[in-house]
Design an enzyme around this catalytic site. Structure first.
Site, PDB file in Angstrom:
ATOM      1  N   SER A  78     -11.486  -0.776   2.966  1.00  0.00           N
ATOM      2  CA  SER A  78     -10.630  -1.154   4.096  1.00  0.00           C
ATOM      3  C   SER A  78      -9.950   0.086   4.656  1.00  0.00           C
ATOM      4  O   SER A  78      -9.211   0.771   3.942  1.00  0.00           O
ATOM      5  CB  SER A  78      -9.583  -2.176   3.644  1.00  0.00           C
ATOM      6  OG  SER A  78     -10.211  -3.351   3.193  1.00  0.00           O
TER       7      SER A  78
ATOM      8  N   GLU B  50      -5.294   3.474   5.897  1.00  0.00           N
ATOM      9  CA  GLU B  50      -5.024   3.532   4.461  1.00  0.00           C
ATOM     10  C   GLU B  50      -5.386   4.896   3.866  1.00  0.00           C
ATOM     11  O   GLU B  50      -4.654   5.427   3.040  1.00  0.00           O
ATOM     12  CB  GLU B  50      -5.774   2.427   3.720  1.00  0.00           C
ATOM     13  CG  GLU B  50      -5.192   1.049   3.905  1.00  0.00           C
ATOM     14  CD  GLU B  50      -5.721   0.056   2.877  1.00  0.00           C
ATOM     15  OE1 GLU B  50      -6.132   0.501   1.799  1.00  0.00           O
ATOM     16  OE2 GLU B  50      -5.726  -1.147   3.167  1.00  0.00           O
TER      17      GLU B  50
ATOM     18  N   ARG C 267       0.832  -1.205   0.000  1.00  0.00           N
ATOM     19  CA  ARG C 267       0.000   0.000   0.000  1.00  0.00           C
ATOM     20  C   ARG C 267       0.868   1.256   0.000  1.00  0.00           C
ATOM     21  O   ARG C 267       0.570   2.249   0.661  1.00  0.00           O
ATOM     22  CB  ARG C 267      -0.957   0.026   1.199  1.00  0.00           C
ATOM     23  CG  ARG C 267      -1.884  -1.159   1.272  1.00  0.00           C
ATOM     24  CD  ARG C 267      -2.829  -1.226   0.051  1.00  0.00           C
ATOM     25  NE  ARG C 267      -3.680  -2.424   0.160  1.00  0.00           N
ATOM     26  CZ  ARG C 267      -3.367  -3.607  -0.368  1.00  0.00           C
ATOM     27  NH1 ARG C 267      -2.243  -3.742  -1.055  1.00  0.00           N
ATOM     28  NH2 ARG C 267      -4.160  -4.632  -0.226  1.00  0.00           N
TER      29      ARG C 267
END
Length: 341
Positions: A241, A337, A168
């Site tokens: 998420s 995130e 990520r």
């Protein structure tokens, strides 16, 4: 004709549906439009926010700058490369909706992205986050991006190595604001091989009686899984998420599993372990819990949601409470995130 809008609500431009106003918004539908926008005297010196689908963003305040809404749309299957016969190449504009682009690649007999179906957002945003799901990361299918380097004013090509992808993570996250992606080229290996090692995918295919799936069947399975587990942002505001799965060393994971034998983790090639953040949050009792107008989704503890009327501050407060619970019980830190703005 380039249109500069002033004092624009951003509620419909972020999937959380959070209230915020931008001083300016301009829609970018071509490279020329991007250069023209950056040359506007009204925008000189103002902060910039490049916005795709708004699916990885938590707005906590008004934005006193210019929002560049990326709407460059084009798709093409590139000619086969004799120097690389074991791949097919596809290219798209930064404003292409990611899921629609994945669907299109299958119609072009270019499989390889099907495990990433139904991930919200745009093609241009995908490399920034190095999106991933169900056993596949974008970096594994990436070839290059074309981007404007705002420090030089020139368009550049960034290869996979240039992008320095991580979990990520990418060059674009480490140097925020420097590069504005306008197009992405992906390399899809041939012959195609199914990626079905992820438990949810293999179970869904088995339940359907599919022993040797093709790419479209994997695509359909992933779509089905995501729709069953994750809320539709059009119905319930969310950013997918919310936390990364924390990566810990082997000793830390062994100690965790000694205390909690049911701990969910995935071995990594370097010997580390990726711990399921959703499991950690669930074990702390957060699944389905609501605090004010923000909550943790009842089917997937990794997803924070706007129950209606939540502000960015509400989402951040909930996220911090979840982080504190996980840290106190497990000694593990969770990193969000989405971009907090």
């Amino acid at each position: 004709m380039l249109q500069l809008q002033r004092d624009v609500s951003l509620r419909e431009f972020n999937t959380f549906g959070l209230p915020a106003t931008a001083r300016y918004v301009v829609t970018i539908d071509s490279e020329a439009a991007l250069l023209d926008a950056l040359a506007l005297p009204e925008l000189a010196g103002l902060p910039r926010l490049v916005l795709g689908g708004g699916s990885n963003l938590v707005l906590t305040r008004d934005f006193d700058g210019v929002v560049l809404r990326m709407a460059i749309r084009h798709r093409e299957r590139l000619p086969d490369n004799p120097a690389d016969p074991c791949a097919r190449y596809v290219r798209g504009g930064a404003g292409e909706v990611w899921h629609d682009f994945v669907d299109w690649t299958l119609s072009q007999d270019c499989p390889g992205l099907e495990n990433l179906a139904l991930i919200p957002g745009t093609l241009g945003a995908a490399p920034i986050q190095n999106i991933g799901a169900y056993g596949l990361e974008l970096a594994e299918r990436f070839h290059e991006v074309r981007a404007l380097d705002t420090t030089t004013g020139a368009f550049v090509t960034c290869s996979r190595d240039d992008c320095a992808f991580g979990y990520r993570d990418s060059l674009f996250k480490r140097e925020p604001g420097r590069y504005i992606i306008v197009a992405v080229t992906l390399r899809l290996p041939q012959p195609w091989h199914a990626v079905t090692g992820y438990a949810d995918v293999s179970r869904t295919l088995a339940d359907a009686g599919i022993a040797e799936p093709d790419a479209r069947q994997i695509f359909d399975a992933v779509v089905d899984i995501r729709r069953r587990k994750l809320p539709d942002p059009a119905q319930l505001g969310n950013a997918g998420s919310f936390f990364k799965n924390p990566v810990v060393d082997a000793a830390t994971f062994e100690a965790l599993r000694a205390r909690f034998p049911q701990a969910v983790g995935y071995a990594q090639p370097d010997g580390a372990w990726k711990v399921a953040a959703g499991w950690l949050i669930d074990q702390c009792g957060w699944r389905g819990k609501t605090v004010g107008n923000a909550g943790v989704h009842e089917r997937q503890a990794l997803v924070l949601v706007n129950r209606g009327g939540a502000t960015g501050a509400d989402i951040v407060a909930l996220a911090r409470a979840v982080q504190a619970s996980v840290r106190e019980r497990f000694g593990i830190s969770l990193d969000p995130e989405p971009l907090m703005l």
